[in-house]
Motif scaffolding. Sequence first.
Motif, PDB file in Angstrom:
ATOM      1  N   GLY A  35       0.744  -1.206  -0.055  1.00 32.57           N
ATOM      2  CA  GLY A  35      -0.056  -0.014  -0.078  1.00 32.57           C
ATOM      3  C   GLY A  35       0.712   1.387  -0.143  1.00 32.57           C
ATOM      4  O   GLY A  35       0.526   2.222  -0.745  1.00 32.57           O
ATOM      5  N   VAL A  36       1.988   1.275   0.676  1.00 34.29           N
ATOM      6  CA  VAL A  36       2.694   2.301   0.681  1.00 34.29           C
ATOM      7  C   VAL A  36       3.547   2.690  -0.673  1.00 34.29           C
ATOM      8  O   VAL A  36       3.503   3.723  -0.960  1.00 34.29           O
ATOM      9  CB  VAL A  36       3.864   2.347   2.212  1.00 34.29           C
ATOM     10  N   ILE A  37       4.017   1.422  -1.178  1.00 30.45           N
ATOM     11  CA  ILE A  37       4.803   1.664  -2.692  1.00 30.45           C
ATOM     12  C   ILE A  37       3.747   2.022  -3.704  1.00 30.45           C
ATOM     13  O   ILE A  37       4.027   2.984  -4.497  1.00 30.45           O
ATOM     14  CB  ILE A  37       5.290   0.206  -2.896  1.00 30.45           C
ATOM     15  N   VAL A  38       2.345   1.436  -3.550  1.00 28.36           N
ATOM     16  CA  VAL A  38       1.671   1.795  -4.923  1.00 28.36           C
ATOM     17  C   VAL A  38       0.706   2.983  -4.424  1.00 28.36           C
ATOM     18  O   VAL A  38      -0.313   3.466  -5.178  1.00 28.36           O
ATOM     19  CB  VAL A  38       0.867   0.541  -5.316  1.00 28.36           C
ATOM     20  N   ASP A  39       0.648   3.604  -3.143  1.00 27.12           N
ATOM     21  CA  ASP A  39      -0.105   4.693  -2.756  1.00 27.12           C
ATOM     22  C   ASP A  39      -1.611   4.273  -2.707  1.00 27.12           C
ATOM     23  O   ASP A  39      -2.502   5.129  -3.332  1.00 27.12           O
ATOM     24  CB  ASP A  39       0.051   5.852  -3.816  1.00 27.12           C
ATOM     25  N   VAL A  40      -1.897   3.126  -2.099  1.00 22.28           N
ATOM     26  CA  VAL A  40      -3.366   2.874  -1.634  1.00 22.28           C
ATOM     27  C   VAL A  40      -3.359   2.179  -0.242  1.00 22.28           C
ATOM     28  O   VAL A  40      -2.370   1.841  -0.059  1.00 22.28           O
ATOM     29  CB  VAL A  40      -3.801   1.912  -2.900  1.00 22.28           C
ATOM     30  N   GLY A  41      -4.643   2.147   0.234  1.00 21.87           N
ATOM     31  CA  GLY A  41      -4.627   1.645   1.312  1.00 21.87           C
ATOM     32  C   GLY A  41      -4.580   0.073   1.400  1.00 21.87           C
ATOM     33  O   GLY A  41      -4.784  -0.546   0.226  1.00 21.87           O
ATOM     34  N   ARG A  42      -4.306  -0.504   2.548  1.00 23.22           N
ATOM     35  CA  ARG A  42      -3.875  -1.896   2.452  1.00 23.22           C
ATOM     36  C   ARG A  42      -5.205  -2.650   2.272  1.00 23.22           C
ATOM     37  O   ARG A  42      -4.966  -3.965   1.492  1.00 23.22           O
ATOM     38  CB  ARG A  42      -3.286  -2.294   3.671  1.00 23.22           C
ATOM     39  N   ASN A  43      -6.416  -2.393   2.579  1.00 22.66           N
ATOM     40  CA  ASN A  43      -7.679  -3.144   2.144  1.00 22.66           C
ATOM     41  C   ASN A  43      -7.764  -3.083   0.803  1.00 22.66           C
ATOM     42  O   ASN A  43      -8.267  -3.980   0.261  1.00 22.66           O
ATOM     43  CB  ASN A  43      -8.881  -2.272   2.902  1.00 22.66           C
ATOM     44  N   LYS A  44      -7.337  -1.998  -0.242  1.00 21.97           N
ATOM     45  CA  LYS A  44      -7.691  -2.071  -1.528  1.00 21.97           C
ATOM     46  C   LYS A  44      -6.494  -3.093  -2.067  1.00 21.97           C
ATOM     47  O   LYS A  44      -6.763  -3.900  -3.078  1.00 21.97           O
ATOM     48  CB  LYS A  44      -7.321  -0.707  -2.053  1.00 21.97           C
ATOM     49  N   VAL A  45      -5.428  -2.986  -1.767  1.00 20.85           N
ATOM     50  CA  VAL A  45      -4.509  -4.195  -1.907  1.00 20.85           C
ATOM     51  C   VAL A  45      -4.795  -5.402  -1.602  1.00 20.85           C
ATOM     52  O   VAL A  45      -4.945  -6.268  -2.691  1.00 20.85           O
ATOM     53  CB  VAL A  45      -3.154  -3.809  -1.159  1.00 20.85           C
ATOM     54  N   SER A  46      -5.424  -5.704  -0.601  1.00 26.10           N
ATOM     55  CA  SER A  46      -6.164  -7.048  -0.573  1.00 26.10           C
ATOM     56  C   SER A  46      -7.203  -7.449  -1.345  1.00 26.10           C
ATOM     57  O   SER A  46      -7.335  -8.663  -2.143  1.00 26.10           O
ATOM     58  CB  SER A  46      -6.803  -6.992   0.870  1.00 26.10           C
ATOM     59  N   GLU A  47      -8.207  -6.377  -1.643  1.00 26.73           N
ATOM     60  CA  GLU A  47      -9.061  -6.658  -2.717  1.00 26.73           C
ATOM     61  C   GLU A  47      -8.484  -7.064  -4.327  1.00 26.73           C
ATOM     62  O   GLU A  47      -8.892  -8.223  -4.681  1.00 26.73           O
ATOM     63  CB  GLU A  47     -10.020  -5.342  -3.230  1.00 26.73           C
ATOM     64  N   TRP A  48      -7.612  -6.258  -4.567  1.00 24.64           N
ATOM     65  CA  TRP A  48      -6.854  -6.547  -5.915  1.00 24.64           C
ATOM     66  C   TRP A  48      -6.049  -7.842  -5.624  1.00 24.64           C
ATOM     67  O   TRP A  48      -6.322  -8.645  -6.813  1.00 24.64           O
ATOM     68  CB  TRP A  48      -5.775  -5.632  -6.001  1.00 24.64           C
ATOM     69  N   VAL A  49      -5.346  -8.228  -4.672  1.00 24.16           N
ATOM     70  CA  VAL A  49      -4.653  -9.779  -4.780  1.00 24.16           C
ATOM     71  C   VAL A  49      -5.815 -10.659  -4.625  1.00 24.16           C
ATOM     72  O   VAL A  49      -5.403 -11.765  -5.486  1.00 24.16           O
ATOM     73  CB  VAL A  49      -3.757  -9.784  -3.342  1.00 24.16           C
ATOM     74  N   LYS A  50      -6.647 -10.806  -4.045  1.00 24.71           N
ATOM     75  CA  LYS A  50      -7.860 -11.911  -4.198  1.00 24.71           C
ATOM     76  C   LYS A  50      -8.678 -12.127  -5.525  1.00 24.71           C
ATOM     77  O   LYS A  50      -9.228 -13.059  -5.479  1.00 24.71           O
ATOM     78  CB  LYS A  50      -8.972 -11.764  -2.999  1.00 24.71           C
ATOM     79  N   LYS A  51      -8.528 -11.040  -6.312  1.00 19.66           N
ATOM     80  CA  LYS A  51      -9.294 -11.048  -7.590  1.00 19.66           C
ATOM     81  C   LYS A  51      -8.461 -12.084  -8.716  1.00 19.66           C
ATOM     82  O   LYS A  51      -7.280 -12.156  -8.556  1.00 19.66           O
ATOM     83  CB  LYS A  51      -9.449  -9.634  -8.246  1.00 19.66           C
TER      84      LYS A  51
END
Length: 51
Positions: A35-51
């Motif tokens: 999230g820090v690297i791509v400038d989004v929240g960790r919850n959004k990262v979790s959504e993206w990875v689960k897709k």
Amino acid sequence: MKLQDARTLTPSQLEDRRKQAVLLRKQGLTYAEIGVIVDVGRNKVSEWVKK
């Protein structure tokens, strides 16, 4: 930490960030680190990875 409002990004920019997040997760980084690297929240990262 203030994140960039994702609504201001183009679909192409969002897709690039999503792809980067998925690759970083495969390398073993945590959702928070990504999230820090791509400038989004960790919850959004979790959504993206689960897709």
